[in-house]
Design an enzyme around this catalytic site. Sequence first.
Site, short mmCIF file in Angstrom:
data_model
loop_
_atom_site.label_atom_id
_atom_site.label_comp_id
_atom_site.label_asym_id
_atom_site.label_seq_id
_atom_site.Cartn_x
_atom_site.Cartn_y
_atom_site.Cartn_z
N ARG A 40 -28.36 -7.39 3.71
CA ARG A 40 -29.83 -7.58 4.35
C ARG A 40 -29.59 -7.24 6.28
O ARG A 40 -30.17 -7.34 6.90
CB ARG A 40 -30.57 -8.65 4.39
CG ARG A 40 -31.30 -8.79 3.06
CD ARG A 40 -32.60 -9.87 3.35
NE ARG A 40 -33.24 -10.31 2.29
CZ ARG A 40 -34.14 -9.72 1.51
NH1 ARG A 40 -34.63 -8.69 2.36
NH2 ARG A 40 -34.57 -9.97 0.56
N ARG A 44 -35.06 -6.85 8.43
CA ARG A 44 -36.01 -7.73 9.14
C ARG A 44 -35.52 -8.19 10.44
O ARG A 44 -36.22 -8.56 11.60
CB ARG A 44 -36.51 -8.85 8.48
CG ARG A 44 -36.99 -8.31 7.15
CD ARG A 44 -37.43 -9.47 6.07
NE ARG A 44 -35.83 -10.27 5.89
CZ ARG A 44 -35.63 -11.17 4.97
NH1 ARG A 44 -36.53 -11.61 4.52
NH2 ARG A 44 -34.31 -11.78 4.97
N ARG A 53 -40.85 0.59 10.80
CA ARG A 53 -41.59 0.21 9.44
C ARG A 53 -42.93 -0.02 9.93
O ARG A 53 -43.70 0.05 8.96
CB ARG A 53 -40.79 -1.01 8.96
CG ARG A 53 -39.72 -0.94 7.79
CD ARG A 53 -40.14 -0.37 6.55
NE ARG A 53 -41.59 -1.15 6.06
CZ ARG A 53 -41.46 -2.30 5.68
NH1 ARG A 53 -40.38 -2.97 5.26
NH2 ARG A 53 -42.73 -2.84 5.13
N ASP A 89 -35.19 -1.80 -2.39
CA ASP A 89 -35.62 -3.00 -2.90
C ASP A 89 -35.26 -3.03 -4.53
O ASP A 89 -34.98 -2.09 -5.08
CB ASP A 89 -37.19 -3.14 -2.81
CG ASP A 89 -37.54 -4.61 -3.24
OD1 ASP A 89 -37.43 -5.56 -2.20
OD2 ASP A 89 -37.88 -5.16 -4.27
N TYR A 164 -38.77 -11.33 -12.19
CA TYR A 164 -39.69 -11.01 -11.65
C TYR A 164 -40.89 -10.33 -12.89
O TYR A 164 -41.99 -10.64 -12.54
CB TYR A 164 -39.39 -9.68 -10.67
CG TYR A 164 -38.91 -10.44 -9.36
CD1 TYR A 164 -39.81 -11.20 -8.50
CD2 TYR A 164 -37.49 -10.23 -9.11
CE1 TYR A 164 -39.17 -11.57 -7.24
CE2 TYR A 164 -37.20 -10.59 -7.95
CZ TYR A 164 -37.82 -11.24 -7.06
OH TYR A 164 -37.37 -11.71 -5.79
#
Lengths: 357, 357
Positions: A40, A44, A53, A89, A164
């Site tokens: 990552r 973020r 973004r 992702d 998921y």
Amino acid sequence: MSGNERPTGQQQTSTAAAESAFLKACRGEPVPHTPVWFMRQAGRSLPEYLKVREGIPMLESCMRPELVTEITLQPVRRHKVDAAIYFSDIVVPLKAIGLDLDIKPGVGPVVAEPIRTRADLQRLRALEPDDVAYVTEAIGMLTGELGSTPLIGFAGAPFTLASYLVEGGPSRNHEHTKAMMYGDPELWADLLDRLADITSAFLTVQIEAGASAVQLFDSWVGALAPAEYRRSVMPASSKVFDAVAGYGVPRIHFGVGTGELLGLMGEAGADVVGVDWRVPLDEAARRVGAGRTLQGNLDPAVLFAPRSAVESAAREVLASARDLPGHIFNLGHGVLPATDPDALTRLVDFVHSQTQA
Amino acid sequence: MSGNERPTGQQQTSTAAAESAFLKACRGEPVPHTPVWFMRQAGRSLPEYLKVREGIPMLESCMRPELVTEITLQPVRRHKVDAAIYFSDIVVPLKAIGLDLDIKPGVGPVVAEPIRTRADLQRLRALEPDDVAYVTEAIGMLTGELGSTPLIGFAGAPFTLASYLVEGGPSRNHEHTKAMMYGDPELWADLLDRLADITSAFLTVQIEAGASAVQLFDSWVGALAPAEYRRSVMPASSKVFDAVAGYGVPRIHFGVGTGELLGLMGEAGADVVGVDWRVPLDEAARRVGAGRTLQGNLDPAVLFAPRSAVESAAREVLASARDLPGHIFNLGHGVLPATDPDALTRLVDFVHSQTQA
């Protein structure tokens, strides 16, 4: 690295990248310094990421080649990490084959209609390279920009994707997933097999476009005991690793809370095994066995402590890696969103300075 | 169990309870059958629990002796488990010393003002028995009702309590907690030491009122590596176990994702070490070492699978416990809210029938 890898496809790792510290460490060769990258690292925690973004939903951002290229490059520019990781992702290949899913901010991937029956499997068609043409395009741009910095391809592993799909979204306890796994092993095996094929195709696209390594993320697999992993997950993960073995690019495998699974995750076909911060690297090496490089394993939360504490913790990681044949420095899990980017930059520099040959 | 325990207080375990399968297993003695109980057996999975809790907030329900008694007895009546566990919440002693906190449905404990500085420590005053008179009263009623079924006392361990206090609520990554632990070890040690005293006092009240065993829940401690556990947590947990050692009641210690910590958690002073489902019991026994009973370790999610799958998984647990000196059958974590209560009742019966001497 085993010696029986025969490149069968178009694999484009440049000579400069092949001689990088990162790929040398993957192969267990002597390195000029311990290579560093962060899971990552693109994302973020970076203001420049939040800026590009702005107003663009996550899944859409994964399908815009220019944006993917920019985001993937940002941490390389800023932190001088030794490898880039393709920005994506884990649900991108599932979206690409037409599943109705989205990534909800603050929640994660949400699947409109969970997969729970044999009939539902029909919705998991094969992934064709044309379904993810933006990946090929983005990697083409990236390898031009990256020069000698290797690019790691990215995919979610069958178990985590299945969780998921079966739960319909993120889950703490994976009740529905495990109910299928324990209660209908045949349906479960077929689901994982399809996901293995999709994942293999997704990684193949990335390698053929120029990725120099791949990392298979099995984020949730630490929810399983070893016997269950061996029985219900390992065949599918192995299928993915086997499918890309011919390209000769290093295959990294990572999960969280996988202390009991490290040996099996290596056996599944990984050349590099990622270790979270719960298992010291010397103990992890005993579980993984000889011939595989380890990646990890600083606690990402340490980065919220003062610099001296970060350096002391990083020193402990390096000390526990001293006798490993190959070590790639990383966090034990992804960079936490509130992490100070400067702390990451300093950490790269610190690890390099401590390990310069 | 060591032989050097001297009852110093009023400890009221009845002779019948002392001869129960549960307490025999705690002491590593031969048992008539493998005893079974479930973490969170009293609670969300039972319709009779949801009924008596209707309209009563969680913390209030922990302070009403009649209600606590009823809720604690419900699973004993329904499932015929071999032990009752005192119904409470880990933040009850913190509420009792006057901290402003609440348990929000669907969220968990929320602390109005997190503890982050040395000045904040002043708010953690000592716990006096009068602060929790309802505990003494409830246990008095319970031991009368329970007869030969032992009652397990309940408390949260210092690390897990600290995480709630420092974060201000539940946390996935424990950033603030770890920042203090790594960044200000002295403040951290003082915080844990105060929490150890509060916890010791809370358990002492329960033992003096008649609890025949205690379980110290360190739910979040699996977030730490062994070196950090030994340095930053073990002293406080040991202090709690030492404080109640004189009563001679078995001390159980449990956490989730603690595969790497099992040995240290035993060393901290536990007579019984709880194991989640990720580590097979025979491997857990190697880590914990001789002389300690193990408790566990069926995956709670297995209960969502059909009966035959539950029984097959329970059989695997029993097989892996075959050579242990003492085994208490339990889930590897708490009962999940959506669990079918009948599946739990059947499981108790199954374990008893499989292990009857």
